[in-house]
Design a protein around this motif. Structure first.
Motif, short mmCIF file in Angstrom:
data_model
loop_
_atom_site.label_atom_id
_atom_site.label_comp_id
_atom_site.label_asym_id
_atom_site.label_seq_id
_atom_site.Cartn_x
_atom_site.Cartn_y
_atom_site.Cartn_z
N LEU A 333 0.86 -1.20 0.00
CA LEU A 333 0.00 0.00 0.00
C LEU A 333 0.88 1.24 0.00
O LEU A 333 1.70 1.41 0.92
CB LEU A 333 -0.93 0.02 1.22
CG LEU A 333 -2.24 -0.77 1.16
CD1 LEU A 333 -3.18 -0.17 0.13
CD2 LEU A 333 -2.01 -2.24 0.91
N PRO A 334 0.79 2.10 -1.01
CA PRO A 334 1.67 3.27 -1.08
C PRO A 334 1.32 4.32 -0.04
O PRO A 334 0.16 4.45 0.37
CB PRO A 334 1.43 3.81 -2.50
CG PRO A 334 0.04 3.37 -2.83
CD PRO A 334 -0.14 2.04 -2.16
N ALA A 335 2.32 5.07 0.38
CA ALA A 335 2.10 6.20 1.30
C ALA A 335 1.32 7.30 0.58
O ALA A 335 1.36 7.40 -0.66
CB ALA A 335 3.43 6.73 1.81
N LEU A 336 0.63 8.13 1.33
CA LEU A 336 -0.19 9.17 0.73
C LEU A 336 0.66 10.17 -0.05
O LEU A 336 0.22 10.70 -1.08
CB LEU A 336 -0.99 9.89 1.83
CG LEU A 336 -2.10 10.85 1.37
CD1 LEU A 336 -3.09 10.14 0.46
CD2 LEU A 336 -2.80 11.46 2.57
N ARG A 337 1.89 10.42 0.39
CA ARG A 337 2.74 11.37 -0.32
C ARG A 337 3.15 10.85 -1.70
O ARG A 337 3.62 11.61 -2.55
CB ARG A 337 3.99 11.69 0.50
CG ARG A 337 4.88 10.49 0.79
CD ARG A 337 6.07 10.87 1.65
NE ARG A 337 6.81 9.68 2.07
CZ ARG A 337 6.50 8.95 3.14
NH1 ARG A 337 5.45 9.29 3.88
NH2 ARG A 337 7.22 7.89 3.46
N GLU A 338 2.99 9.52 -1.91
CA GLU A 338 3.31 8.93 -3.21
C GLU A 338 2.13 8.95 -4.16
O GLU A 338 2.25 8.53 -5.31
CB GLU A 338 3.78 7.48 -2.99
CG GLU A 338 5.06 7.37 -2.18
CD GLU A 338 5.37 5.93 -1.80
OE1 GLU A 338 4.64 5.02 -2.28
OE2 GLU A 338 6.33 5.71 -1.04
#
Length: 492
Positions: A333-338
């Motif tokens: 699951l990617p970080a929100l900044r990504e």
């Protein structure tokens, strides 16, 4: 009808009746009777929840009267009050009249009120249980239909397209595609990613898009409990297995049989407990605490962690065989900044849900607010974004959530934040001069947003001339954001 629970007090002593009525009338609808004949008339005409009856009365005893009440009005909670503590009276009261409580004199007013409140709650629970029993007998098909409808709503709610917000260029496209492909197959899935990236949401999407969607989905946070408690929660226990085990209890694996178990923070479990989990994955069997018998369970296991389990395996902190059993498929699951391009859509979705939960409505976000949200790096990911939006909604007194309502840490976000910028701003890297400049840029931006980009007011607050402020805007690249802001205002 009174909204207070009704208590009928039966006592041949008028002074006792008056005292009890005075003490109880603030909390209960009090009826009084000096003899059993008066009491019967009240029971025939009023809806009484509790009877508080004296044991020694001229014409009969309290137990004899309450035996008759039990036959005619069995739902009424029956209590005896007496200054005598004859053990035969107490045994007779419990066995023959089904007495809830034997109250001895002298009694304390607060204790008596608490006792009667508990009795009133018991009356309501019994009544609801009877209604539910009748409904179950009369309309099992309607109950099944209601359950099927709820399950269908849950399945619709956790479709990937609705819950895991995407845009055409988002890195979530690959995540959603993986979830869609893996869901139908009965294999273990390991979800990885930072805290707050939506791993439990992804687990629910996997379950409700699988063939097990109409079976239980249960969650256990493995990092929140020590081994002994975690084992009893997951595997269950037999009566007497440990202090406090007064009855057999099925564990989550057994209760979820046929469905899915989501083990969050799987990287936190000890080496000893990892062996026990491996047995479930390999053989599909559990052994409750205190039992010598194993039981078969049919569960799909989805695990999640914010640790690098491959590194944990290499360093000997996590069993390699358990890792490969859990990670048949791994979804990162990617970080929100990504996925900054998704932030406006996610923010609007969170705002809609928050407005429904809090009962407060606004039109939405200003363009500047969304731009600031996209500029911030969100170390707490979606969970931090959710908290920020709920805070803004609660504190808002305008139709739109404006940028000046954002927390200072969000307002101070740099216009462009690559990893090097973030390290300098957070004091992790860079010379003293670079760190001071990054702090000054943050202060400038926050001040401008707070003053709604009115340069005269911002310059006055900062003790600068307009020329000096303009120079600093150019120096730190903030004139780009200013131009974007002015362009959005003109477009609006």
């Amino acid at each position: 009808m009174s909204s207070l629970p009704t208590v009928l007090i039966v006592d041949d002593e008028v002074r006792s009746l008056e005292t009890l009525q005075r003490i109880l009338e603030d909390e209960f609808d009090v009826k009084t009777a000096e003899n059993v004949n008066e009491a019967r008339k009240i029971l025939e005409t009023d809806w009484v929840q509790i009877i508080l009856c004296d044991q020694r009365m001229p014409e009969t005893t309290g137990v004899e009267f309450l035996k008759q009440v039990r036959e005619q009005w069995p739902e009424v909670i029956r209590m005896i009050i007496s200054g005598y503590t004859d053990s035969e009276d107490i045994i007779s009261a419990v066995n023959e009249a089904g007495i809830y409580q034997f109250v001895t004199k002298p009694w304390h007013p607060d204790s008596l009120i608490l006792l009667l409140k508990n009795a009133a709650q018991l009356f309501e629970l019994q009544r609801k249980n009877e209604i539910l029993s009748v409904e179950l007998k009369m309309s099992p098909s309607r109950l099944q239909s209601t359950m099927d409808h709820k399950r269908k709503c849950l399945r619709d709610e956790y479709r990937c397209d609705d819950q895991i917000v995407r845009s055409p260029e988002s890195c979530m496209n690959d995540v959603c595609e993986k979830i869609r492909r893996v869901s139908p197959y009965d294999v273990s899935v390991l979800l990885t990613g930072e805290s707050g990236t939506g791993k439990e949401l992804a687990a629910r999407a996997l379950h409700y898009n699988s063939t097990r969607w109409d079976q239980p989905f249960v969650v256990e946070n493995c990092g929140a409990l020590p081994d002994e408690l975690l084992e009893s929660e997951l595997f269950g226990y037999k009566k007497g297995a440990f202090t406090g085990a007064v009855e057999d209890r099925a564990g989550l694996f057994e209760r979820a049989s046929g469905g899915t178990v989501f083990l969050d923070e799987i990287g936190e479990v000890s080496a000893a407990f990892q062996v026990k989990l491996l047995r479930v994955l390999q053989e599909g069997e559990i052994r409750p605490l205190g039992s010598s018998q194993t039981r078969q369970v049919d569960v799909r296991i989805i695990a999640a962690t914010n640790r690098d389990l491959e590194l944990e395996v290499r360093e000997g902190r996590f069993r390699e065989d358990l890792y490969y059993r859990l990670a048949t498929v791994t979804i990162q699951l990617p970080a929100l900044r990504e996925r900054r391009m998704d932030i406006p859509l996610i923010a609007k979705s969170i705002l809609e849900a928050s407005m429904g939960q809090l009962g407060k409505r606004v039109e939405g976000f200003t363009k500047e607010t969304l731009a600031c949200m996209q500029a911030y790096h969100w170390p707490g990911n979606v969970r931090e974004l959710q908290n920020e939006i709920r805070h803004m909604l609660v504190m808002s007194d305008t139709d739109q959530l404006s940028a000046d309502m954002l927390s200072p840490r969000v307002l101070q976000a740099a216009p462009v934040e690559d990893e090097a910028d973030l390290k300098v701003m957070n004091g992790l890297e860079g010379t003293l001069k670079e760190r001071v400049e990054s702090l000054e840029a943050r202060i400038l931006k926050e001040c401008l947003i707070r003053n709604r980009w009115n340069k005269s007011q911002a310059a006055k607050e900062l003790g600068l001339s307009r020329v000096g402020l303009r120079s600093k805007l150019e120096r730190y690249g903030l004139e780009k954001i200013e131009q974007l802001h002015e362009g959005q205002d003109m477009a609006g």
